[in-house]
Motif scaffolding. Sequence first.
Motif, PDB file in Angstrom:
ATOM      1  N   SER A 457       2.915  -0.145 -10.190  1.00 10.38           N
ATOM      2  CA  SER A 457       3.228   0.555  -9.100  1.00 10.38           C
ATOM      3  C   SER A 457       3.814   2.429  -9.718  1.00 10.38           C
ATOM      4  O   SER A 457       3.789   2.882  -8.983  1.00 10.38           O
ATOM      5  CB  SER A 457       3.707   0.097  -8.294  1.00 10.38           C
ATOM      6  OG  SER A 457       2.486  -1.038  -8.058  1.00 10.38           O
ATOM      7  N   ILE A 458       5.067   1.481  -9.483  1.00 12.14           N
ATOM      8  CA  ILE A 458       5.845   3.220 -10.572  1.00 12.14           C
ATOM      9  C   ILE A 458       5.256   4.026 -11.203  1.00 12.14           C
ATOM     10  O   ILE A 458       5.872   4.949 -11.174  1.00 12.14           O
ATOM     11  CB  ILE A 458       7.706   2.425 -10.575  1.00 12.14           C
ATOM     12  CG1 ILE A 458       7.974   1.590  -9.582  1.00 12.14           C
ATOM     13  CG2 ILE A 458       8.381   3.624 -11.398  1.00 12.14           C
ATOM     14  CD1 ILE A 458       9.648   0.709  -9.912  1.00 12.14           C
ATOM     15  N   ALA A 459       5.088   3.531 -12.393  1.00  8.21           N
ATOM     16  CA  ALA A 459       4.504   4.076 -13.191  1.00  8.21           C
ATOM     17  C   ALA A 459       3.062   4.631 -12.485  1.00  8.21           C
ATOM     18  O   ALA A 459       3.056   6.141 -12.825  1.00  8.21           O
ATOM     19  CB  ALA A 459       3.564   3.740 -14.125  1.00  8.21           C
ATOM     20  N   ALA A 460       2.807   4.015 -11.743  1.00 10.27           N
ATOM     21  CA  ALA A 460       1.534   5.170 -11.233  1.00 10.27           C
ATOM     22  C   ALA A 460       1.713   5.704 -10.366  1.00 10.27           C
ATOM     23  O   ALA A 460       0.901   7.083  -9.252  1.00 10.27           O
ATOM     24  CB  ALA A 460       0.713   4.273 -10.588  1.00 10.27           C
ATOM     25  N   ALA A 461       2.991   5.795  -9.262  1.00 13.08           N
ATOM     26  CA  ALA A 461       3.719   7.452  -8.588  1.00 13.08           C
ATOM     27  C   ALA A 461       3.381   8.680  -9.204  1.00 13.08           C
ATOM     28  O   ALA A 461       3.559   9.931  -8.773  1.00 13.08           O
ATOM     29  CB  ALA A 461       5.014   6.495  -8.009  1.00 13.08           C
ATOM     30  N   ALA A 462       3.504   8.220 -10.434  1.00 10.74           N
ATOM     31  CA  ALA A 462       3.281   9.861 -11.336  1.00 10.74           C
ATOM     32  C   ALA A 462       2.165  10.100 -11.186  1.00 10.74           C
ATOM     33  O   ALA A 462       2.269  11.827 -11.105  1.00 10.74           O
ATOM     34  CB  ALA A 462       4.008   9.546 -13.078  1.00 10.74           C
ATOM     35  N   GLY A 814       0.520  10.350 -17.099  1.00 12.37           N
ATOM     36  CA  GLY A 814       0.877  10.811 -18.267  1.00 12.37           C
ATOM     37  C   GLY A 814       1.936   9.179 -18.970  1.00 12.37           C
ATOM     38  O   GLY A 814       2.308   9.370 -19.747  1.00 12.37           O
ATOM     39  N   GLU A 815       2.958   8.680 -17.280  1.00 10.58           N
ATOM     40  CA  GLU A 815       3.415   7.632 -18.389  1.00 10.58           C
ATOM     41  C   GLU A 815       2.065   6.528 -19.213  1.00 10.58           C
ATOM     42  O   GLU A 815       1.705   6.756 -18.118  1.00 10.58           O
ATOM     43  CB  GLU A 815       4.232   7.050 -16.969  1.00 10.58           C
ATOM     44  CG  GLU A 815       5.359   6.425 -17.216  1.00 10.58           C
ATOM     45  CD  GLU A 815       5.845   7.100 -18.014  1.00 10.58           C
ATOM     46  OE1 GLU A 815       6.135   6.108 -18.979  1.00 10.58           O
ATOM     47  OE2 GLU A 815       7.502   7.262 -17.589  1.00 10.58           O
ATOM     48  N   VAL A 816       3.170   5.603 -19.911  1.00  8.50           N
ATOM     49  CA  VAL A 816       2.802   5.092 -20.765  1.00  8.50           C
ATOM     50  C   VAL A 816       3.356   3.333 -20.350  1.00  8.50           C
ATOM     51  O   VAL A 816       4.556   3.568 -19.952  1.00  8.50           O
ATOM     52  CB  VAL A 816       2.925   4.989 -21.912  1.00  8.50           C
ATOM     53  CG1 VAL A 816       2.567   6.692 -22.726  1.00  8.50           C
ATOM     54  CG2 VAL A 816       4.263   5.675 -22.491  1.00  8.50           C
ATOM     55  N   LEU A 817       2.389   3.117 -20.477  1.00 11.38           N
ATOM     56  CA  LEU A 817       2.975   1.083 -20.392  1.00 11.38           C
ATOM     57  C   LEU A 817       2.464   0.536 -21.362  1.00 11.38           C
ATOM     58  O   LEU A 817       0.879   0.542 -22.475  1.00 11.38           O
ATOM     59  CB  LEU A 817       2.163   0.825 -19.117  1.00 11.38           C
ATOM     60  CG  LEU A 817       2.534   1.291 -17.796  1.00 11.38           C
ATOM     61  CD1 LEU A 817       1.524   0.438 -17.095  1.00 11.38           C
ATOM     62  CD2 LEU A 817       4.231   1.044 -17.804  1.00 11.38           C
TER      63      LEU A 817
END
Length: 888
Positions: A457-462, A814-817
């Motif tokens: 969820s935190i990555a998706a906030a971007a 753009g954040e990667v997981l």
Amino acid sequence: MWPELETELLAARDLNFRSRPAQALRRFQRLLDRLGKVDPAGLDPQDRARWADATVRSLMGEAFAVQAVSTDLDRALALLDEAGRHAAEAPAAVRGGLPAAVAGYRGLLLLRSGRSEMSLPHFDGALAAAGSATCAVVVPAASATGAAAAEQQTPAPVPDRDLATIHLNRGAALTDLGRLAPALRDYEAAITYARRADQPSIVALALHNIGFVRYALGDLPAALSAMNEARATAPDREDGVLDIGRGAVLFEAGLLEDAERVLAAALRRMRGPGRSLDRAEVEYYRARCLLALDRYDEARRSAAFIRRHDIRGKHGPRIAMARVFELEVDVAQARDATRTGSVVARGLARRRATRALRVAEQVDGAGVVLGRESGGAARLVAAQWYLLAGDLERADAILATLPRGFAGATLTHRVQYYGTVAELAFATGRRAAGLRAVRAGYGLLSAHRARLGAVESIAAAATHAVAIQVVDVRAAVATGRAAAVLDALERGRATGAGAGRLTPSGDAGAASLLTQARGLLAQARHLPAGSADRDRLTDAARALQEQVREHTWVHAGDSDAVRPVTARELRAALAADGRGVVVASLATFGGRVMAVRADAAGTRLLDLGDPAEVAEQVRRVRADLAVTANDLIPAPLRDAARRSLGRGLEWLDATLVLPLRADGPLHVVARHPYLGVPWSAFPSRRGLPTWAKSYLARGHGAPAAGERRVLVAAGPHVAEGAAEALTVGEVWPGSLVLLGEAATTGAVREALATHDVVHLAAHGRHDVANPLFASVDLADGPLFAHELDGMRLPGSVVLLSACEVGASSPRGGGEVLGLTSVLLRLGARAVIASVAPLSDAVAAKVMPRVHAELRAGRPPAAALAEALAGFDEPVPLVCFGGLEGLAP
């Protein structure tokens, strides 16, 4: 007669409630035909009351179905007028309740046609007539005594099901009008009455609507929790209505593809007559997803459907919403085109701006949805078109008409507002004002992500930060100052960075699902690849994994805020370090690969070439690494792949690395596809420390001197895994070595939280589509990245001697997981992992050397570089970690 007729009436009402109005309409009309053949004067008092009740309720049901199927509000209201006359003439036994029920239905029809304000007096009147003017009287007090208790026990003149429905619908009207606190009280009242009447479908709708209110208040985990409870309450409800709000919330959370999937599935269940109102609502939220995913043509088609439907139904607020959304699609596509060098004709842009202003005037006062009008959004579009036209004065005048901060708008629109304000400020030479607007936009997203508790969820906030980051970076590039570009890049990257919950969630449901998924995959690995049974087990495991994801979305947040690193503090840290470290921040912008090179002396902006060419070379290198690592491929083919690999690495080295002029340690900050590059394998980096991360992060310092806790574990079916583990264990006397059945997921999870060095020699897998289910295979099945979410690692060094688990997948924004990124987010000092297939034999040779260097006190990147220095062939192991020496 009466039992059969009443059964038929209940069935017809249920069809309306389950969104099958066309079928309901036929049943109600048949009922009314039968009732019309009865002479009520010849009935005894009891049967006459039954006849009146059935007639009124059949007319009410017909009115609802008529509006749903034909959108003919006038005809539907005429049927309610007839119902009202019958209710007024009904016997005293039912006369108290029927007028209230009719009034409630009149409010419902007005609500469904977009007249929320007009509907409220009818709902209020219905509840007043029922002796329930406020919601408070329907919530039982735990310790009521005396007269208060007697009052609560007085039976209402309206059946509980009717009361539940009236409260539910009044709550919906209040929600539309933005009066959220009283709406919540109505929904709670609806639940109380519906449970008393044994109506789980009404309970489910009320819970769903409570979720919608939580969504409007910005509490997305609580919203999803309520909506999940709604689905569990009415699992057999298959009309898609309970997915409307869920899709909207997932969109707001930045989980765009999940939201689009949920809403598309809901649409498929809404085919058929009488479903167009529900479908129009779903189409709106799906269209917003499609727009955010840059699927412009599909978004336009959805908006056109909404507008056509709502014009037929004369639904003013939603006609306005659809018209404005079509404007948003046009300007978004135009702005997107300018990022790749296209130019929008100024005359066209001015005409579009004029049109947007004309629409804004037309939709002013059309009504509200979730307390929001559409006129402000149309004016924001006009300002954006004037910016594209270069008419800065008019853009400024329009923005000045909007409320400060665009208060009351959705998160998406508020971030767009700040991006537009920043763009105008930058264009007029007011850089300080532009930066204030950028920071205000990021501040909104920071507050949003502070409520989220899961890494995904935190990555998706971007996702919501993309537009404002483009404005920020473009303005920084225009200054020609590399430091400004670095600052802009890191402001955007910090939005989706950082850990999730500071403590494990203790989610027993998710843990149980993961255990089941692990068991299925453990069974599957013993079956032949491509077999039907293996595919069946794998599909079942994936279904369980999706349920796990949904579990994590409802976790509220207490996450760390990530403070972006600035160029100034970076230079100070590099100067204090004294090792000559070079930091290279790579990004694709303006159709080029751009790099900011930073060292103790300063920063410089570099153009490294065509991103398409770089991406293609990265793809080829990874493919060649896969071939060279596979001993089953014939030697001539592997030799050809080695030669191709050498050429690809030399090309990437010349393109990405040599221009950086890094003769010592190199720290790469990058995202997809650059993060998946085997940086340590480049010829110019042989023997030199090289490490990478997706944003410029404050690294963990070196551990204090003393005994280090070390865990070594070997997974099953790794040819040299046990030997590798034993050799590594010999490097660290006193280490805990787990082999065979002892190397379980539970043992490794526990060790990750307590050990300073963790080495896993196991088969691994990166799941491109679902990166939080990247895994390493242990004795009892795969250990997933997902089940580490919420842990805290003690600044450990984790070495993953497995294929591809150093890979990562980009998410929205753009954040990667992936497994590596999760370990770093949760506190690992460094992770050494492979970004491509890694042969067991190579791993068994390299890894003990790395550990020997670590034990000698070398930092992780230096230890890997030293271990690889004497190795003849390229090895795709990369050290991932932050930059030590930056102030926390």
